[in-house]
Enzyme design. Structure first.
Site, short mmCIF file in Angstrom:
data_model
loop_
_atom_site.label_atom_id
_atom_site.label_comp_id
_atom_site.label_asym_id
_atom_site.label_seq_id
_atom_site.Cartn_x
_atom_site.Cartn_y
_atom_site.Cartn_z
N ASP A 180 0.84 -1.09 0.09
CA ASP A 180 -0.12 0.00 -0.03
C ASP A 180 0.78 1.04 -0.14
OD1 ASP A 180 -1.95 1.96 0.08
OD2 ASP A 180 -2.80 1.13 2.07
N ASN A 185 1.39 6.46 3.57
CA ASN A 185 2.00 5.63 4.31
C ASN A 185 3.45 5.70 4.34
OD1 ASN A 185 -0.60 4.47 4.86
ND2 ASN A 185 -0.53 3.29 3.11
N ASP A 199 1.27 0.84 7.66
CA ASP A 199 0.35 0.19 7.04
C ASP A 199 0.69 -0.96 5.93
OD1 ASP A 199 -1.49 1.66 8.37
OD2 ASP A 199 -2.11 2.81 6.75
#
Length: 254
Positions: A180, A185, A199
């Site tokens: 991701d 992130n 994440d």
């Protein structure tokens, strides 16, 4: 091709704090941090930890496993505890230094932020050992998890999209992908350098363009158009429209 609307952001006042998050805070103040499209929530207990919560049907145990595996190689949150009950699952992690790459400081300096995200993603790909990784994020694994059977933004019917996904491009370079790699992130220090990643629930071995396609796409969602080449330059790779299109289609459907 249209890009998706804002996929996530800080939770509003109308979002109810999950009971387990209140219990974990034990009377301490809670700062809402993030609300994702799956209904997940992240809160900071200032000075102590972060609590990530997911509703039933979204298991955070795989993220706990991936954090523990990745921690010896790259800077990721230290897992303090995790658990689940009938209302959902949760992770408690130690805070990392740095700021989210879409905080106001970096929204005002998107060029520096994008370069840091690109360089940070390359460093992550170079540091995580493919041969030792027990997790996969390959096309077949993801192809089996289609959740959004609506490829209209790509100008395709579902049948057309599925035929494309059934014929993936040859892998450019296998790496351990973040899973991701959207810009929120990545954490940046005050000097504008990547100082951590969060994440990692989908971390696994895949073609590096599985990450790069999402990372470059997310620069448009978060900073506006015109930054994709800057991210690729910082990463150290030339644009690859075919792989970028394929992995964005896969991303959007799964």
């Amino acid at each position: 091709m249209d890009v998706p609307p804002g996929l996530a952001g800080p939770p509003g006042d109308e979002v109810q704090v999950p009971a387990v998050v209140t219990w974990l805070a034990a009377g301490a103040a809670l700062r809402p941090v993030w609300h994702n499209m799956l209904g997940g929530l992240t809160y900071e207990i200032p000075g102590r930890c972060y609590v990530k919560w997911a509703p039933p049907g979204v298991d955070l145990a795989p993220e706990a496993e991936r954090l523990a595996w990745a921690a010896p190689f790259v800077t990721v949150p230290t897992l303090l505890e995790h658990g689940a009950d009938s209302d959902g699952s949760w992770l408690v992690t130690a805070p990392l230094p740095g700021r989210n790459a879409v905080e106001n400081r970096w929204l005002a300096e998107p060029e520096r932020a994008v370069e840091a995200v690109g360089a940070g993603l390359r460093a992550l790909h170079d540091a995580l050992p493919v041969a030792e990784c027990p997790f996969s994020w390959d096309v077949a694994t993801r192809r089996a998890r289609i959740q959004n059977p609506d490829p209209h933004r790509f100008g395709l019917t579902l049948d057309e999209a599925l035929r494309i996904l059934d014929d993936p491009p040859e892998a450019d370079r296998l790496v351990v992908c973040h899973g991701d790699a959207c810009v929120p992130n990545t954490l940046l220090d005050d000097d504008g350098r990547c100082c951590g990643h969060v994440d990692l629930g989908s971390l696994g071995v895949a073609d590096r363009w599985a990450d790069l396609a999402a990372a470059t796409w997310s620069t448009i969602w978060n900073y506006g158009p015109g930054h994709e080449h800057r991210l690729l330059d910082a990463y150290g790779v030339a644009p690859d429209p075919e792989r970028q299109f394929f992995y964005r289609l896969l991303w959007d459907l799964t």
